[in-house]
Design an enzyme around this catalytic site. Structure first.
Site, short mmCIF file in Angstrom:
data_model
loop_
_atom_site.label_atom_id
_atom_site.label_comp_id
_atom_site.label_asym_id
_atom_site.label_seq_id
_atom_site.Cartn_x
_atom_site.Cartn_y
_atom_site.Cartn_z
N HIS A 36 -7.72 -10.39 -11.53
CA HIS A 36 -6.90 -11.12 -10.35
C HIS A 36 -8.42 -11.90 -9.57
O HIS A 36 -8.45 -13.15 -9.35
CB HIS A 36 -6.36 -10.56 -9.30
CG HIS A 36 -6.20 -11.02 -8.08
ND1 HIS A 36 -5.65 -12.16 -7.74
CD2 HIS A 36 -6.60 -10.50 -6.83
CE1 HIS A 36 -5.44 -12.33 -6.39
NE2 HIS A 36 -6.27 -11.34 -5.84
N HIS A 62 -13.32 -10.34 -3.00
CA HIS A 62 -12.48 -10.25 -1.90
C HIS A 62 -11.49 -9.15 -1.66
O HIS A 62 -11.09 -8.89 -0.64
CB HIS A 62 -11.68 -11.60 -1.74
CG HIS A 62 -10.45 -11.81 -2.73
ND1 HIS A 62 -10.42 -11.98 -4.05
CD2 HIS A 62 -9.07 -11.41 -2.48
CE1 HIS A 62 -9.38 -11.92 -4.67
NE2 HIS A 62 -8.33 -11.73 -3.58
N ASP A 63 -11.22 -8.46 -2.78
CA ASP A 63 -10.36 -7.33 -2.60
C ASP A 63 -11.09 -6.00 -2.72
O ASP A 63 -10.41 -4.82 -2.65
CB ASP A 63 -9.13 -7.22 -3.82
CG ASP A 63 -8.02 -8.21 -3.17
OD1 ASP A 63 -7.75 -8.26 -2.09
OD2 ASP A 63 -7.46 -9.03 -3.95
N GLU A 66 -10.88 -3.98 0.56
CA GLU A 66 -9.46 -3.45 1.08
C GLU A 66 -8.82 -2.81 0.16
O GLU A 66 -8.03 -1.61 0.35
CB GLU A 66 -8.66 -4.85 1.03
CG GLU A 66 -7.29 -4.76 1.71
CD GLU A 66 -6.59 -6.18 1.86
OE1 GLU A 66 -7.05 -7.13 2.40
OE2 GLU A 66 -5.58 -6.29 1.14
N ASP A 67 -9.33 -2.65 -1.28
CA ASP A 67 -8.53 -1.90 -2.38
C ASP A 67 -9.36 -0.51 -3.01
O ASP A 67 -8.88 -0.04 -3.84
CB ASP A 67 -7.95 -2.76 -3.19
CG ASP A 67 -6.74 -3.61 -2.83
OD1 ASP A 67 -6.44 -3.29 -1.83
OD2 ASP A 67 -6.62 -4.88 -3.44
N ASP A 123 -6.60 -17.22 -3.64
CA ASP A 123 -5.85 -15.81 -3.44
C ASP A 123 -4.30 -16.14 -3.65
O ASP A 123 -3.82 -15.67 -4.49
CB ASP A 123 -6.55 -15.03 -2.54
CG ASP A 123 -5.85 -13.74 -2.63
OD1 ASP A 123 -5.83 -13.16 -3.63
OD2 ASP A 123 -5.54 -13.11 -1.36
#
Ligand code: NDP
Ligand code: ZN
Length: 180
Positions: A36, A62-63, A66-67, A123
């Site tokens: 991704h 970018h993630d 967050e993840d 995204d």
């Protein structure tokens, strides 16, 4: 230099791959998660004609906060202040409820930087294409529809940033959202 830039891009891809190594996407095939962020960076380059290194690095990362267990301090140290700032702008506050996070994405989108809007456009484009290809396990068609409607509301706050990416998103919205 060219060598330095290339080195940074590969270091960044490797960093994200290590951070996401145990994660999978929500599609039936349980695709490795790293597909991704790399796909988002690839959309920016191949379709958006975006070649700004800070945007590409932020897309790859970018993630991660967050993840995964990644911190902004870590990103700033390894990839610099500007990249860290863009990642911050596209990171949800996980202490909030899912509904609140989704509402805030719509509310904040118009106020984020151009660089962060570029990452958001790519995204959402990647995620909506994924959803059209295969519905995640346990998702009803209604939930897919709600996701498209919500994504459109976020993207409406990111417009006049990249015509090519916005055109591709509009093709998906035309097929999957209610028309006004
Ligand atoms: P999630 O936020 O749980 O999942 C969507 C996110 O998962 C994407 O934004 C993407 O984020 C990531 N993702 C991973 N794999 C895929 C994939 N194959 N395709 C697309 N995205 C993928 O789902 P919702 O957005 O639905 O969030 C929960 C909300 O859903 C709640 O607010 C609730 O209102 C609603 N809900 C609705 C239900 C219904 O049946 N109508 C049932 C349950 C909840 P990333 O870019 O970060 O990877
Ligand atoms: Zn993402």
């Amino acid at each position: 230099s060219k060598e330095e830039l290339l080195s940074f891009v590969i270091k960044c891809a490797n960093f994200a791959a290590e951070k996401h190594r145990n994660q999978r996407r929500k599609d039936i095939a349980q695709t490795p998660y790293i597909n991704h962020p790399l796909g988002v960076a690839n959309i920016l380059i191949q379709e958006g004609n975006v070649f700004e290194p800070v945007v590409i690095l932020a897309a790859i990362l970018h993630d991660t906060v967050e993840d995964t267990d990644t911190t902004f301090a870590e990103i700033e140290k390894e990839f610099g202040h500007k990249v860290c700032q863009i990642v911050q702008e596209v990171t949800d506050d996980k202490t909030l409820s899912k509904a609140e996070r989704k509402r805030l994405q719509i509310e904040h989108a118009p106020n984020i930087s151009r660089e962060a809007k570029l990452v958001k456009l790519a995204d959402k484009l990647y995620n909506l294409r994924d959803l059209e290809k295969s519905v995640p396990i346990g998702w009803t068609n209604e939930r897919v529809k709600e996701y498209f409607e919500w994504a459109k509301a976020v993207i409406d706050g990111c417009r006049q940033t990249n015509p090519a990416l916005e055109r591709e998103l509009d093709i998906l919205f035309a097929r999957n959202c209610d028309t006004i």
